[in-house]
Design a protein around this motif. Sequence first.
Motif, PDB file in Angstrom:
ATOM      1  N   ARG A  16       0.905  -1.132   0.099  1.00 49.02           N
ATOM      2  CA  ARG A  16       0.086   0.052   0.000  1.00 49.02           C
ATOM      3  C   ARG A  16       0.750   1.174   0.172  1.00 49.02           C
ATOM      4  O   ARG A  16       0.404   2.275  -0.128  1.00 49.02           O
ATOM      5  N   GLY A  17       2.140   1.075   0.174  1.00 50.40           N
ATOM      6  CA  GLY A  17       3.204   2.116   0.198  1.00 50.40           C
ATOM      7  C   GLY A  17       3.289   2.890  -1.028  1.00 50.40           C
ATOM      8  O   GLY A  17       2.960   2.432  -2.093  1.00 50.40           O
ATOM      9  N   GLU A  18       4.106   3.889  -1.179  1.00 53.12           N
ATOM     10  CA  GLU A  18       4.049   4.739  -2.371  1.00 53.12           C
ATOM     11  C   GLU A  18       5.088   4.017  -3.533  1.00 53.12           C
ATOM     12  O   GLU A  18       4.608   4.323  -4.596  1.00 53.12           O
ATOM     13  N   ASN A  19       5.867   3.000  -3.094  1.00 52.94           N
ATOM     14  CA  ASN A  19       6.651   2.365  -4.255  1.00 52.94           C
ATOM     15  C   ASN A  19       5.901   0.916  -4.386  1.00 52.94           C
ATOM     16  O   ASN A  19       6.718  -0.173  -4.835  1.00 52.94           O
ATOM     17  N   GLY A  20       4.850   0.863  -3.718  1.00 53.69           N
ATOM     18  CA  GLY A  20       4.097  -0.499  -3.913  1.00 53.69           C
ATOM     19  C   GLY A  20       3.411  -1.082  -4.937  1.00 53.69           C
ATOM     20  O   GLY A  20       3.673  -0.521  -6.110  1.00 53.69           O
ATOM     21  N   CYS A  21       2.454  -1.583  -4.811  1.00 55.31           N
ATOM     22  CA  CYS A  21       1.585  -1.997  -5.831  1.00 55.31           C
ATOM     23  C   CYS A  21       0.379  -1.060  -6.248  1.00 55.31           C
ATOM     24  O   CYS A  21      -0.260  -0.700  -5.434  1.00 55.31           O
ATOM     25  N   LYS A  22       0.153  -0.461  -7.486  1.00 61.71           N
ATOM     26  CA  LYS A  22      -0.756   0.366  -7.781  1.00 61.71           C
ATOM     27  C   LYS A  22      -2.152   0.003  -7.436  1.00 61.71           C
ATOM     28  O   LYS A  22      -3.269   0.413  -6.830  1.00 61.71           O
TER      29      LYS A  22
END
Length: 252
Positions: A16-22
């Motif tokens: 769920r983070g900024e660099n995670g899964c869209k």
Amino acid sequence: MQSNIEKLLETMRILRGENGCKWDREQTHKSVRENMLEEAYEAIDAINANDMKHLKEELGDVLLQVVLHAQIADDEGFFNFDDVAKTINEKLIHRHPHVFSDTKVADVKEILSNWEKLKQEEKPHRKSVLDGISKSQSALMKAQKISKKAVRVGFEWQNLEQLKQCVQSEFEEFEKAKTQEEKEEEFGDILFALVNLARWNKIDAEQALNTANEKFIKRFRKMEELTKKPLQNLTFDEWENLWAKAKVECAK
């Protein structure tokens, strides 16, 4: 060393983070609400099949839904997974005073009675006995819940014969119905009366109907195997004969 639950929570934070899964970042409570129900039903399927390997997997999928919703709430500043665990733990301790304090109980009936009293203390805003029944569950499960709650405060038939008469009277009223709206209303009354008949006989109406569904599916598939011509070309007598054969074959 991180526990497995801590690792799972960290994985969800990353997704769920900024660099995670869209896809994960875009989800909301409403967008994934149906998944909670689907995963719970799949876990129940595993329980019914007594498949422990499958159950372990499905319980993980149910847990995933809890973790995801908790992370969404955390991202929005409402609560986190630890708050969820804390709340349910406190509720369990409060509702089991015969285990975690010095309350004495005679039997399971008294335990359940205490449970209901403690629930009322926790939720003073509920004025009716029927408050708090989920609006999202199936109509059959909702009917069972309504019936049980009403019975707990004494709204009950005196004997089984009275209940059977009630069921019969609902069928008679259905026969008298003239408009489609009246028929639908009376049919609903029949179903509700049958739910009470199931409860009186300690039968889970939802499970009983599921069993009947599966039995019908099994027999119908057997008919498809046994028939020598397309089903839609069968006469009524041929259908009856084929059904009788399917019942015998499925009973073997």
